[in-house]
Design a protein around this motif. Structure first.
Motif, PDB file in Angstrom:
ATOM      1  N   THR A  21     -15.755  17.876 -40.436  1.00 27.82           N
ATOM      2  CA  THR A  21     -16.805  16.905 -40.764  1.00 27.82           C
ATOM      3  C   THR A  21     -16.375  15.480 -40.403  1.00 27.82           C
ATOM      4  OG1 THR A  21     -16.014  16.772 -43.069  1.00 27.82           O
ATOM      5  CG2 THR A  21     -17.798  18.326 -42.591  1.00 27.82           C
TER       6      THR A  21
ATOM      7  N   GLU B   4     -16.677  15.083 -36.670  1.00 29.85           N
ATOM      8  CA  GLU B   4     -18.108  15.056 -36.379  1.00 29.85           C
ATOM      9  C   GLU B   4     -18.671  13.664 -36.647  1.00 29.85           C
ATOM     10  OE1 GLU B   4     -21.207  18.419 -37.327  1.00 29.85           O
ATOM     11  OE2 GLU B   4     -20.832  17.204 -39.105  1.00 29.85           O
TER      12      GLU B   4
ATOM     13  N   TRP C 240     -12.691  18.870 -33.614  1.00 31.35           N
ATOM     14  CA  TRP C 240     -13.954  19.316 -34.213  1.00 31.35           C
ATOM     15  C   TRP C 240     -14.218  20.781 -33.882  1.00 31.35           C
ATOM     16  CZ3 TRP C 240     -18.193  21.272 -31.579  1.00 31.35           C
ATOM     17  CH2 TRP C 240     -19.289  21.596 -32.404  1.00 31.35           C
TER      18      TRP C 240
ATOM     19  N   SER D 212     -22.641  19.046 -32.280  1.00 30.22           N
ATOM     20  CA  SER D 212     -22.920  20.483 -32.296  1.00 30.22           C
ATOM     21  C   SER D 212     -24.041  20.865 -31.343  1.00 30.22           C
ATOM     22  CB  SER D 212     -23.283  20.927 -33.714  1.00 30.22           C
ATOM     23  OG  SER D 212     -24.361  20.160 -34.219  1.00 30.22           O
TER      24      SER D 212
ATOM     25  N   TYR E   5     -25.888  18.058 -40.669  1.00 33.05           N
ATOM     26  CA  TYR E   5     -25.187  17.163 -41.586  1.00 33.05           C
ATOM     27  C   TYR E   5     -25.555  17.459 -43.035  1.00 33.05           C
ATOM     28  CZ  TYR E   5     -24.575  14.422 -37.275  1.00 33.05           C
ATOM     29  OH  TYR E   5     -24.268  14.017 -36.009  1.00 33.05           O
TER      30      TYR E   5
END
Length: 237
Positions: free
Chosen positions: A48, A51, A66, A128, A206
């Motif tokens: 996270t 990201e 990641w 992603s 998220y």
């Protein structure tokens, strides 16, 4: 930066607090499953955080970390913690952990050896939803990603559901029934992220990551809530 893109930073904070709580419990109780959960949560937090970092700008290292932590190893190590807790046959859990460690080492070597091109990177799009255009993955990397996630999901989600069922059937430790149900529900949240991405709702990743971390943390707190000494003992989170 929009508010929703600040969520990975909050997810990171919650996850690292969660990891600290689990590792502190490991120091106190020495259960190997706690150490493995702690490793998995540190990987979750690394995923996270990188990201969130990639929402600010490009980084070759952040993309690799990641993918390695968020896409490959987190579920497997969290699931391995549950496997270590539930599998009672001597030597089996230890052997599976050794195999996972070896596979993880192979994954690390593979990911850090992959060709990466950040020329098409767009910081306004969740990583992603665009990593496939920047990272050239070979067949082994794809296979390891699939296998690690399947193994981890079965271990973590399946193990939590099985534990909840056992406690419910025996009608003991209701707080652990609740805790394991929450852990399973929280683990399902990031797993649903692939569906959001396919629907073009990458930003909802998220939200799912934040909810996943928070719900699993709530489940851990519920499952480890101290009970009277007379309460029957059984396998616990």
């Amino acid at each position: 930066m929009t508010i929703i893109k600040l969520l990975p930073f909050l997810s990171t904070l919650i996850t690292f607090v969660f990891a600290a709580a689990v590792l502190q419990r490991y120091v106190q109780r020495r259960g190997i499953h706690l150490l493995l959960w702690g490793i998995g949560l540190v990987l979750y937090g690394a995923g996270t955080f990188t990201e969130a970092y990639l929402a600010l700008g490009w980084s070759d290292l952040a993309l690799r970390v990641w993918y390695l932590s968020g896409a490959m190893l987190t579920a497997a190590w969290l699931g391995q913690g549950t496997v270590h807790l539930l599998v009672r046959r001597q030597g089996v859990a230890g052997a599976l952990t050794a195999i996972l460690a070896l596979v993880s080492l192979v994954a690390i070597v593979k990911v850090f050896g992959l060709p990466v091109n950040g020329e098409t990177f767009n910081q306004h799009i969740p990583v992603s939803a665009q990593y496939k255009e920047m990272m050239t993955r070979d067949g082994l990397t794809r296979l390891l990603t699939v296998l690690l996630n399947i193994y981890g999901s079965i271990g973590l989600i399946g193990g939590a559901i099985w534990s909840a069922y056992l406690f419910a059937r025996k009608r003991v430790l209701p707080h652990r029934v609740i805790g394991n149900v929450l852990i399973a529900a929280g683990a399902l949240m990031p797993a649903a992220a692939g569906t959001f991405i396919k629907l073009g709702l990458g930003d909802w990743l998220y939200v799912s990551e934040l909810l996943g971390a928070a719900i699993m943390f709530a489940g851990f707190i519920a499952a480890t809530n101290l009970q009277p000494a007379t309460t029957p003992q059984a396998a616990a989170a």
